[in-house]
Design a protein around this motif. Structure first.
Motif, PDB file in Angstrom:
ATOM      1  N   LYS A 167       0.860  -1.228  -0.004  1.00  0.00           N
ATOM      2  CA  LYS A 167       0.047  -0.059  -0.114  1.00  0.00           C
ATOM      3  C   LYS A 167       0.976   1.203   0.019  1.00  0.00           C
ATOM      4  O   LYS A 167       2.026   1.239   0.573  1.00  0.00           O
ATOM      5  N   ILE A 168       0.361   2.334  -0.535  1.00  0.00           N
ATOM      6  CA  ILE A 168       1.104   3.666  -0.475  1.00  0.00           C
ATOM      7  C   ILE A 168      -0.085   4.557  -0.036  1.00  0.00           C
ATOM      8  O   ILE A 168      -1.396   4.325   0.258  1.00  0.00           O
ATOM      9  N   SER A 169       0.169   5.607   0.480  1.00  0.00           N
ATOM     10  CA  SER A 169      -0.638   6.774   1.224  1.00  0.00           C
ATOM     11  C   SER A 169      -1.544   7.153  -0.060  1.00  0.00           C
ATOM     12  O   SER A 169      -1.446   7.117  -1.150  1.00  0.00           O
ATOM     13  N   SER A 170      -2.943   7.445   0.294  1.00  0.00           N
ATOM     14  CA  SER A 170      -4.007   7.833  -0.793  1.00  0.00           C
ATOM     15  C   SER A 170      -3.415   9.231  -1.371  1.00  0.00           C
ATOM     16  O   SER A 170      -3.550   9.196  -2.534  1.00  0.00           O
ATOM     17  N   ARG A 171      -2.883  10.056  -0.509  1.00  0.00           N
ATOM     18  CA  ARG A 171      -2.493  11.394  -0.953  1.00  0.00           C
ATOM     19  C   ARG A 171      -1.255  11.014  -2.401  1.00  0.00           C
ATOM     20  O   ARG A 171      -1.409  11.537  -3.386  1.00  0.00           O
ATOM     21  N   THR A 172      -0.383  10.229  -2.034  1.00  0.00           N
ATOM     22  CA  THR A 172       0.680  10.040  -2.990  1.00  0.00           C
ATOM     23  C   THR A 172       0.121   9.030  -4.187  1.00  0.00           C
ATOM     24  O   THR A 172       0.436   9.747  -5.064  1.00  0.00           O
ATOM     25  N   GLY A 173      -0.552   8.249  -4.026  1.00  0.00           N
ATOM     26  CA  GLY A 173      -1.354   7.510  -5.095  1.00  0.00           C
ATOM     27  C   GLY A 173      -2.014   8.415  -6.063  1.00  0.00           C
ATOM     28  O   GLY A 173      -1.955   8.402  -7.116  1.00  0.00           O
ATOM     29  N   MET A 174      -2.852   9.342  -5.383  1.00  0.00           N
ATOM     30  CA  MET A 174      -3.783  10.445  -6.187  1.00  0.00           C
ATOM     31  C   MET A 174      -2.786  11.319  -6.955  1.00  0.00           C
ATOM     32  O   MET A 174      -3.166  11.549  -7.959  1.00  0.00           O
ATOM     33  N   LEU A 175      -1.804  11.739  -6.223  1.00  0.00           N
ATOM     34  CA  LEU A 175      -0.867  12.667  -7.082  1.00  0.00           C
ATOM     35  C   LEU A 175      -0.219  11.961  -8.151  1.00  0.00           C
ATOM     36  O   LEU A 175      -0.171  12.561  -9.261  1.00  0.00           O
ATOM     37  N   ILE A 176      -0.020  10.760  -7.996  1.00  0.00           N
ATOM     38  CA  ILE A 176       0.820  10.030  -8.967  1.00  0.00           C
ATOM     39  C   ILE A 176      -0.338   9.855 -10.419  1.00  0.00           C
ATOM     40  O   ILE A 176      -0.002   9.752 -11.342  1.00  0.00           O
ATOM     41  N   PHE A 177      -1.700   9.578  -9.801  1.00  0.00           N
ATOM     42  CA  PHE A 177      -2.651   9.534 -10.910  1.00  0.00           C
ATOM     43  C   PHE A 177      -2.737  10.594 -11.780  1.00  0.00           C
ATOM     44  O   PHE A 177      -2.763  10.115 -12.954  1.00  0.00           O
ATOM     45  N   TYR A 178      -2.797  11.646 -11.083  1.00  0.00           N
ATOM     46  CA  TYR A 178      -3.307  12.990 -12.112  1.00  0.00           C
ATOM     47  C   TYR A 178      -1.942  13.677 -12.607  1.00  0.00           C
ATOM     48  O   TYR A 178      -2.400  14.527 -13.745  1.00  0.00           O
ATOM     49  N   THR A 179      -0.853  13.722 -12.277  1.00  0.00           N
ATOM     50  CA  THR A 179       0.221  14.484 -12.692  1.00  0.00           C
ATOM     51  C   THR A 179       0.661  14.315 -13.958  1.00  0.00           C
ATOM     52  O   THR A 179       0.934  15.403 -14.751  1.00  0.00           O
ATOM     53  N   PRO A 180       0.811  13.187 -14.387  1.00  0.00           N
ATOM     54  CA  PRO A 180       1.525  12.730 -15.967  1.00  0.00           C
ATOM     55  C   PRO A 180       0.311  13.549 -16.818  1.00  0.00           C
ATOM     56  O   PRO A 180       0.660  13.826 -17.959  1.00  0.00           O
ATOM     57  N   ALA A 181      -1.022  13.467 -16.631  1.00  0.00           N
ATOM     58  CA  ALA A 181      -2.006  13.923 -17.361  1.00  0.00           C
ATOM     59  C   ALA A 181      -1.999  15.466 -17.471  1.00  0.00           C
ATOM     60  O   ALA A 181      -1.968  16.070 -18.532  1.00  0.00           O
ATOM     61  N   PHE A 182      -1.713  15.968 -16.476  1.00  0.00           N
ATOM     62  CA  PHE A 182      -1.650  17.458 -16.353  1.00  0.00           C
ATOM     63  C   PHE A 182      -0.436  17.801 -17.106  1.00  0.00           C
ATOM     64  O   PHE A 182      -0.732  18.953 -17.874  1.00  0.00           O
TER      65      PHE A 182
END
Length: 269
Positions: A64-79
Motif C-alpha cells: 500500500k501507499i498513502s492515498s495522497r501519494t497515489g492520487m498525486l501519481i494518478f493525475y500529474t502525468p495527465a496534467f
C-alpha cells in the motif's frame, strides 16, 4: 449520418483514434458494471472492502501507499501532457487551445485538491496505481492528439464550443464545491466517514461525480469529435456504477442513511 456531422468533425483517418474510441468506451463501461457487481477499484473507502476478500494469497503481501501519494501519481502525468501540448502544438487554433486548456485545468484542479483539499482515511493498493495513472495519461494524450488531427478539416455546421466552455466551467466549479463539502466533514486527524450534507448531497450521494460528467460533456462539446464523446459516455457509465456502489456502501455503514437520496441523478438514479 449527415445530420450527425452537423455537430461533429469528420472522423480523422487514424486507426489509433478509432481503436482508442472503442477501447475507452468498452473499458470504462465494463469498469462501471464491475463496480455494480462489487468488483471495486482498490482505492478510497472501497479498499477496505475488497482487501478483506479471501482470494488474496496468504503468501502475497498487499503493498500500500498513502492515498495522497497515489492520487498525486494518478493525475500529474495527465496534467503535464496538457501543459506540454501547448508547446508541442502552438498554432492549432482556438478550438484546440480550448480543449487543451480545459484538460489542463481539469487535472490541475485534481492535483490542487489532492494537495490542499482532500482529507484521507487510509491508503490504496500499489498495484492499482500504474493502470489508473496510465489510463488518465493515455486518454488525455489521445484527446489532445485527436484534436490536433482536426486541423484543415471542415468545421461542423453547428458550433458548440462556447456552450462546451460554459458546461465545462459549471461542471468544474460544481465538482470542486462538492469536494470541498466532503473535505469539511472531517476535523483534523478525523479519519471516520459521515453522511454528507449540503449542496446537492441532499438529493444524490455523488454530486461530485455528476458535475465531473458535466465537465467532460463540456470538453466533448468544445472538441466536437468522436473520441471525447466515446470517452465521456464510457466515463458516465463508470461513474454511474461507482455512485451505485458508493450509495450501497453508505447504506451498509449508516442504518439511518436517507432512503430518498439517489446515487447520481436527482430523483432518477
Amino acid at each position: 449520418m449527415s445530420l450527425l456531422f452537423n455537430f461533429l468533425f469528420p472522423p480523422p483517418p487514424s486507426i489509433i483514434i478509432t481503436s482508442m474510441s472503442v477501447i475507452s468506451f468498452v473499458s470504462l463501461a465494463n469498469a462501471g458494471f464491475s463496480e455494480i457487481n462489487g468488483k471495486n477499484m482498490q482505492y478510497s473507502k472501497f479498499w477496505n472492502v475488497t482487501s478483506r476478500k479471501p482470494s488474496v494469497s496468504k503468501n502475497k503481501q498487499i503493498k500500500k501507499i498513502s492515498s495522497r501519494t497515489g492520487m498525486l501519481i494518478f493525475y500529474t502525468p495527465a496534467f503535464l501532457a496538457g501543459v506540454f501540448a501547448f508547446a508541442l502544438f502552438p498554432n492549432d487554433g482556438l478550438r484546440f487551445m480550448l480543449v487543451d486548456f480545459a484538460l489542463t485545468i481539469h487535472f490541475f484542479k485534481r492535483v490542487f485538491e489532492v494537495l490542499f483539499i482532500h482529507k484521507y482515511s487510509g491508503g490504496m493498493v500499489l498495484d492499482s496505481v500504474a493502470p489508473i495513472t496510465l489510463s488518465y495519461f493515455v486518454s488525455t494524450a489521445t484527446m489532445i492528439y485527436n484534436q490536433h488531427l482536426t486541423q484543415n478539416l471542415p468545421e461542423p455546421a453547428i458550433d458548440l464550443k462556447y456552450v462546451g466552455v460554459a458546461l465545462f466551467l459549471l461542471g468544474t466549479i460544481g465538482n470542486f464545491y462538492h469536494h470541498t463539502i466532503l473535505a469539511k466533514l472531517r476535523e483534523k486527524d478525523d479519519k471516520g466517514y459521515k453522511i454528507p450534507k449540503g449542496g446537492l448531497f441532499n438529493l444524490v450521494i455523488c454530486p461530485h461525480y455528476l458535475f465531473e460528467i458535466l465537465a467532460f460533456v463540456g470538453i466533448s462539446f468544445i472538441s466536437q469529435t468522436v473520441y471525447p464523446f466515446a470517452f465521456t459516455i464510457g466515463t458516465s457509465l463508470y461513474l454511474m456504477g461507482r455512485s451505485y456502489a458508493t450509495k450501497k456502501w453508505y447504506h451498509s455503514k449508516f442504518p439511518n442513511f436517507p432512503k430518498d437520496v439517489k446515487a447520481l441523478i436527482p430523483y432518477v438514479f
